[in-house]
Design a protein around this motif. Sequence first.
Motif, PDB file in Angstrom:
ATOM      1  N   ARG A  13      -7.126  -2.276  -7.513  1.00 30.97           N
ATOM      2  CA  ARG A  13      -6.069  -1.393  -7.018  1.00 30.97           C
ATOM      3  C   ARG A  13      -4.907  -2.268  -6.577  1.00 30.97           C
ATOM      4  O   ARG A  13      -5.096  -3.253  -5.870  1.00 30.97           O
ATOM      5  CB  ARG A  13      -6.583  -0.575  -5.841  1.00 30.97           C
ATOM      6  CG  ARG A  13      -5.586   0.385  -5.225  1.00 30.97           C
ATOM      7  CD  ARG A  13      -6.215   1.134  -4.062  1.00 30.97           C
ATOM      8  NE  ARG A  13      -7.370   1.885  -4.491  1.00 30.97           N
ATOM      9  CZ  ARG A  13      -7.353   3.186  -4.816  1.00 30.97           C
ATOM     10  NH1 ARG A  13      -6.234   3.861  -4.737  1.00 30.97           N
ATOM     11  NH2 ARG A  13      -8.453   3.795  -5.204  1.00 30.97           N
ATOM     12  N   GLY A  14      -3.707  -1.896  -7.040  1.00 31.47           N
ATOM     13  CA  GLY A  14      -2.544  -2.676  -6.666  1.00 31.47           C
ATOM     14  C   GLY A  14      -1.266  -2.008  -7.107  1.00 31.47           C
ATOM     15  O   GLY A  14      -1.239  -0.806  -7.381  1.00 31.47           O
ATOM     16  N   VAL A  15      -0.222  -2.803  -7.169  1.00 30.88           N
ATOM     17  CA  VAL A  15       1.095  -2.295  -7.560  1.00 30.88           C
ATOM     18  C   VAL A  15       1.560  -3.042  -8.807  1.00 30.88           C
ATOM     19  O   VAL A  15       1.225  -4.212  -8.998  1.00 30.88           O
ATOM     20  CB  VAL A  15       2.137  -2.447  -6.428  1.00 30.88           C
ATOM     21  CG1 VAL A  15       1.715  -1.675  -5.197  1.00 30.88           C
ATOM     22  CG2 VAL A  15       2.361  -3.900  -6.078  1.00 30.88           C
ATOM     23  N   ILE A  34      -4.461   1.718 -10.710  1.00 35.18           N
ATOM     24  CA  ILE A  34      -5.860   1.292 -10.731  1.00 35.18           C
ATOM     25  C   ILE A  34      -6.179   0.793 -12.133  1.00 35.18           C
ATOM     26  O   ILE A  34      -5.892   1.472 -13.118  1.00 35.18           O
ATOM     27  CB  ILE A  34      -6.803   2.438 -10.326  1.00 35.18           C
ATOM     28  CG1 ILE A  34      -6.528   2.840  -8.873  1.00 35.18           C
ATOM     29  CG2 ILE A  34      -8.266   2.034 -10.520  1.00 35.18           C
ATOM     30  CD1 ILE A  34      -7.268   4.063  -8.406  1.00 35.18           C
ATOM     31  N   TYR A  62      -4.573  -5.839  -4.690  1.00 32.64           N
ATOM     32  CA  TYR A  62      -4.905  -6.199  -3.305  1.00 32.64           C
ATOM     33  C   TYR A  62      -6.293  -5.711  -2.922  1.00 32.64           C
ATOM     34  O   TYR A  62      -6.803  -6.068  -1.862  1.00 32.64           O
ATOM     35  CB  TYR A  62      -3.849  -5.681  -2.323  1.00 32.64           C
ATOM     36  CG  TYR A  62      -3.514  -4.219  -2.451  1.00 32.64           C
ATOM     37  CD1 TYR A  62      -4.334  -3.233  -1.921  1.00 32.64           C
ATOM     38  CD2 TYR A  62      -2.361  -3.816  -3.102  1.00 32.64           C
ATOM     39  CE1 TYR A  62      -4.019  -1.891  -2.033  1.00 32.64           C
ATOM     40  CE2 TYR A  62      -2.032  -2.471  -3.223  1.00 32.64           C
ATOM     41  CZ  TYR A  62      -2.864  -1.513  -2.686  1.00 32.64           C
ATOM     42  OH  TYR A  62      -2.556  -0.179  -2.808  1.00 32.64           O
ATOM     43  N   GLU A  63      -6.915  -4.885  -3.791  1.00 29.83           N
ATOM     44  CA  GLU A  63      -8.283  -4.429  -3.554  1.00 29.83           C
ATOM     45  C   GLU A  63      -9.099  -4.588  -4.823  1.00 29.83           C
ATOM     46  O   GLU A  63      -8.586  -4.400  -5.931  1.00 29.83           O
ATOM     47  CB  GLU A  63      -8.332  -2.944  -3.165  1.00 29.83           C
ATOM     48  CG  GLU A  63      -7.879  -2.640  -1.779  1.00 29.83           C
ATOM     49  CD  GLU A  63      -8.038  -1.158  -1.416  1.00 29.83           C
ATOM     50  OE1 GLU A  63      -8.671  -0.390  -2.186  1.00 29.83           O
ATOM     51  OE2 GLU A  63      -7.515  -0.771  -0.367  1.00 29.83           O
ATOM     52  N   LYS A  85       0.808  -1.213   0.000  1.00 32.18           N
ATOM     53  CA  LYS A  85       0.000   0.000   0.000  1.00 32.18           C
ATOM     54  C   LYS A  85       0.848   1.273   0.000  1.00 32.18           C
ATOM     55  O   LYS A  85       0.373   2.328  -0.381  1.00 32.18           O
ATOM     56  CB  LYS A  85      -0.955   0.010   1.194  1.00 32.18           C
ATOM     57  CG  LYS A  85      -2.127  -0.912   1.015  1.00 32.18           C
ATOM     58  CD  LYS A  85      -3.077  -0.770   2.187  1.00 32.18           C
ATOM     59  CE  LYS A  85      -4.426  -1.327   1.846  1.00 32.18           C
ATOM     60  NZ  LYS A  85      -5.419  -1.036   2.867  1.00 32.18           N
ATOM     61  N   GLN A 145       3.775   2.710  -5.323  1.00 31.48           N
ATOM     62  CA  GLN A 145       3.014   3.321  -6.412  1.00 31.48           C
ATOM     63  C   GLN A 145       1.731   2.529  -6.647  1.00 31.48           C
ATOM     64  O   GLN A 145       1.768   1.316  -6.864  1.00 31.48           O
ATOM     65  CB  GLN A 145       3.848   3.325  -7.687  1.00 31.48           C
ATOM     66  CG  GLN A 145       3.076   3.683  -8.936  1.00 31.48           C
ATOM     67  CD  GLN A 145       3.819   3.337 -10.224  1.00 31.48           C
ATOM     68  OE1 GLN A 145       4.964   2.913 -10.210  1.00 31.48           O
ATOM     69  NE2 GLN A 145       3.146   3.510 -11.335  1.00 31.48           N
ATOM     70  N   VAL A 146       0.606   3.197  -6.600  1.00 30.00           N
ATOM     71  CA  VAL A 146      -0.686   2.542  -6.797  1.00 30.00           C
ATOM     72  C   VAL A 146      -1.095   2.680  -8.254  1.00 30.00           C
ATOM     73  O   VAL A 146      -0.982   3.740  -8.846  1.00 30.00           O
ATOM     74  CB  VAL A 146      -1.768   3.177  -5.889  1.00 30.00           C
ATOM     75  CG1 VAL A 146      -3.144   2.620  -6.203  1.00 30.00           C
ATOM     76  CG2 VAL A 146      -1.428   2.960  -4.431  1.00 30.00           C
ATOM     77  N   ILE A 182      -0.768  -5.763 -12.754  1.00 27.91           N
ATOM     78  CA  ILE A 182      -0.653  -5.332 -11.367  1.00 27.91           C
ATOM     79  C   ILE A 182      -0.908  -6.515 -10.448  1.00 27.91           C
ATOM     80  O   ILE A 182      -1.616  -7.459 -10.817  1.00 27.91           O
ATOM     81  CB  ILE A 182      -1.604  -4.168 -11.007  1.00 27.91           C
ATOM     82  CG1 ILE A 182      -3.079  -4.594 -11.055  1.00 27.91           C
ATOM     83  CG2 ILE A 182      -1.334  -2.965 -11.893  1.00 27.91           C
ATOM     84  CD1 ILE A 182      -4.035  -3.579 -10.418  1.00 27.91           C
TER      85      ILE A 182
END
Length: 120
Positions: A30-32, A15, A73-74, A9, A12-13, A70
């Motif tokens: 949403r992730g990296v 989307i 994680y969300e 988290k 760098q995010v 990516i």
Amino acid sequence: MTYDLSELKSMQVVIVNTTTPWTDGLQEFRGVPLAALLPDMDGAFELRLTAVNDYVVTMPSDLMTESIPIVAYERNGALMSVRDKGPFWLIFPFDDNDSFTTDAMLSRSIWQLFRIDILQ
């Protein structure tokens, strides 16, 4: 290297808004970037990605860019549980290009991801 959720988290995010064959309707992930989790390496290599249920897939490094795929994680603003394909899911922007929806590419969208090995 080992990363926990708080470390991811803090990175760098990215989307990705896309539909998937496994969900209904447009989803926000949403992730990296996967590339951000790997050490700098020269030349081509392969990755072995392993899920909690021992599903394993390999992926050549040339399928990565600086921003995709990516490690999500969300999904839709909520953390993903193991029952909901989490805690981590490798996501490509499936709606952006037909090349992301081939059987080979779809098989690489591994959920319940917990381990990434670099093969040379």
